[in-house]
Motif scaffolding. Sequence first.
Motif, PDB file in Angstrom:
ATOM      1  N   GLU A   3     -62.071 -40.912 -80.550  1.00 10.17           N
ATOM      2  CA  GLU A   3     -63.086 -42.071 -80.964  1.00 10.17           C
ATOM      3  C   GLU A   3     -63.040 -42.162 -82.317  1.00 10.17           C
ATOM      4  O   GLU A   3     -63.226 -43.297 -83.177  1.00 10.17           O
ATOM      5  N   GLN A   4     -62.995 -41.066 -83.274  1.00  7.97           N
ATOM      6  CA  GLN A   4     -63.034 -40.955 -84.605  1.00  7.97           C
ATOM      7  C   GLN A   4     -61.775 -41.739 -85.261  1.00  7.97           C
ATOM      8  O   GLN A   4     -62.163 -42.739 -86.170  1.00  7.97           O
ATOM      9  N   THR A   5     -60.638 -41.369 -84.599  1.00  7.87           N
ATOM     10  CA  THR A   5     -59.383 -42.288 -85.081  1.00  7.87           C
ATOM     11  C   THR A   5     -59.666 -43.835 -84.670  1.00  7.87           C
ATOM     12  O   THR A   5     -59.257 -44.515 -85.624  1.00  7.87           O
ATOM     13  N   THR A   6     -60.318 -44.130 -83.671  1.00  7.13           N
ATOM     14  CA  THR A   6     -60.271 -45.611 -83.089  1.00  7.13           C
ATOM     15  C   THR A   6     -61.339 -46.204 -84.080  1.00  7.13           C
ATOM     16  O   THR A   6     -61.207 -47.363 -84.710  1.00  7.13           O
ATOM     17  N   SER A   7     -62.342 -45.553 -84.383  1.00  8.51           N
ATOM     18  CA  SER A   7     -63.397 -46.117 -85.105  1.00  8.51           C
ATOM     19  C   SER A   7     -62.944 -46.347 -86.535  1.00  8.51           C
ATOM     20  O   SER A   7     -63.145 -47.297 -87.276  1.00  8.51           O
ATOM     21  N   ARG A   8     -61.920 -45.261 -87.030  1.00 11.23           N
ATOM     22  CA  ARG A   8     -61.498 -45.559 -88.453  1.00 11.23           C
ATOM     23  C   ARG A   8     -60.364 -46.719 -88.578  1.00 11.23           C
ATOM     24  O   ARG A   8     -60.488 -47.351 -89.394  1.00 11.23           O
ATOM     25  N   GLY A  10     -60.832 -49.340 -86.847  1.00 12.48           N
ATOM     26  CA  GLY A  10     -61.650 -50.411 -86.542  1.00 12.48           C
ATOM     27  C   GLY A  10     -62.158 -50.785 -87.989  1.00 12.48           C
ATOM     28  O   GLY A  10     -62.201 -51.773 -88.171  1.00 12.48           O
ATOM     29  N   ARG A  11     -62.701 -49.955 -88.597  1.00 13.70           N
ATOM     30  CA  ARG A  11     -63.252 -50.244 -89.861  1.00 13.70           C
ATOM     31  C   ARG A  11     -62.049 -50.530 -91.083  1.00 13.70           C
ATOM     32  O   ARG A  11     -62.223 -51.553 -91.768  1.00 13.70           O
ATOM     33  N   LEU A  12     -60.747 -49.831 -90.956  1.00 19.24           N
ATOM     34  CA  LEU A  12     -59.836 -50.381 -91.837  1.00 19.24           C
ATOM     35  C   LEU A  12     -59.257 -51.838 -91.539  1.00 19.24           C
ATOM     36  O   LEU A  12     -59.149 -52.753 -92.257  1.00 19.24           O
ATOM     37  N   ARG A  13     -59.270 -52.100 -89.977  1.00 20.61           N
ATOM     38  CA  ARG A  13     -59.062 -53.472 -89.739  1.00 20.61           C
ATOM     39  C   ARG A  13     -60.086 -54.598 -90.390  1.00 20.61           C
ATOM     40  O   ARG A  13     -59.573 -55.427 -90.819  1.00 20.61           O
ATOM     41  N   SER A  17     -59.332 -57.429 -92.947  1.00 18.38           N
ATOM     42  CA  SER A  17     -59.753 -58.711 -92.523  1.00 18.38           C
ATOM     43  C   SER A  17     -60.750 -59.596 -93.506  1.00 18.38           C
ATOM     44  O   SER A  17     -60.417 -60.648 -93.970  1.00 18.38           O
ATOM     45  N   GLY A  18     -61.628 -58.633 -93.947  1.00 23.08           N
ATOM     46  CA  GLY A  18     -62.621 -59.188 -95.154  1.00 23.08           C
ATOM     47  C   GLY A  18     -61.598 -59.684 -96.422  1.00 23.08           C
ATOM     48  O   GLY A  18     -62.052 -60.429 -97.271  1.00 23.08           O
ATOM     49  N   GLU A  19     -60.678 -58.647 -96.521  1.00 23.61           N
ATOM     50  CA  GLU A  19     -59.935 -58.925 -97.638  1.00 23.61           C
ATOM     51  C   GLU A  19     -59.077 -60.125 -97.611  1.00 23.61           C
ATOM     52  O   GLU A  19     -58.908 -60.980 -98.630  1.00 23.61           O
ATOM     53  N   ILE A  20     -58.724 -60.485 -96.464  1.00 23.98           N
ATOM     54  CA  ILE A  20     -58.094 -61.593 -96.355  1.00 23.98           C
ATOM     55  C   ILE A  20     -58.915 -62.795 -96.576  1.00 23.98           C
ATOM     56  O   ILE A  20     -58.308 -63.932 -97.319  1.00 23.98           O
ATOM     57  N   LYS A  21     -59.991 -62.703 -96.011  1.00 27.07           N
ATOM     58  CA  LYS A  21     -60.787 -63.867 -96.314  1.00 27.07           C
ATOM     59  C   LYS A  21     -61.036 -64.219 -97.626  1.00 27.07           C
ATOM     60  O   LYS A  21     -61.255 -65.354 -98.285  1.00 27.07           O
ATOM     61  N   ALA A  22     -61.313 -63.178 -98.272  1.00 25.86           N
ATOM     62  CA  ALA A  22     -61.689 -63.350 -99.783  1.00 25.86           C
ATOM     63  C   ALA A  22     -60.707 -64.014-100.476  1.00 25.86           C
ATOM     64  O   ALA A  22     -61.009 -64.724-101.454  1.00 25.86           O
ATOM     65  N   ILE A  23     -59.562 -63.641-100.328  1.00 25.47           N
ATOM     66  CA  ILE A  23     -58.392 -63.841-101.008  1.00 25.47           C
ATOM     67  C   ILE A  23     -58.167 -65.403-100.655  1.00 25.47           C
ATOM     68  O   ILE A  23     -57.963 -66.107-101.633  1.00 25.47           O
TER      69      ILE A  23
END
Length: 238
Positions: A3-8, A10-13, A17-23
């Motif tokens: 679960e920790q790997t999946t959560s990590r 998810g956070r990275l994704r 995604s937030g960086e893509i929208k900001a750019i």
Amino acid sequence: MSEQTTSRRGRLRAQTSGEIKAIALELMADGGPDAISLRAIARRMGMTAGAIYSYYATRDDLVTTLIGDVYTALVRAAEDARDAVPADDPGGRILAWAQTVREWALANPEGFRLIYGDPVPGYRAPADGPAREAEHRACTGLTGLVAAAWPEAESLQPGLRRYTWEDFDPGLVAHLRERFPELRPAAVALTLRVWGRMHGLVALEIYGHLHTLTREPAAVYRDEMVDLIGSLGLAPPV
């Protein structure tokens, strides 16, 4: 996979995604809405085209997400400001909504332009989704502000066109009549006019047309909103 790997992941994704929208908004600020391009964003981020397409399959998917995000943020800010004013002060609630729209727009000019300004060339908005939900929330919020001044507001607007429900978008009509069953078509027309007055000076300011004409755009805007509130038969805020 833990679960920790999946959560990590998810956070990275979510972060990417937030960086893509900001750019995307930065590109729009620099080159207008036509500058929003998945390939250009990928180059800016050092990603391959294939990698960025795993986040947004098309440019329109990205634009749809952007509009939904910024529109929802704007409406949420306006709702919060309105709700911070007592319900028995409808004029104060209108002013709080209006001033928050202006403040949000000044802090997020690209977002304002994306919602209310230059259309993205070739973009076709979906019929539903977060952006449409935010639009309905905005219409509902403004209609509620007008409804609080009704029918006194109507009596102060003699000689206007006699509107019918057929004069408005059927989806909007269904949404508003469910929320405000006693609403009359004239109130919807008045809501649109209120919206126009709220956003007119903001748009002029965002697009740079006021800064050469006045050093006090905030004062001009507030005076316009106080006049608007008075035109609805409401006591102006102190």
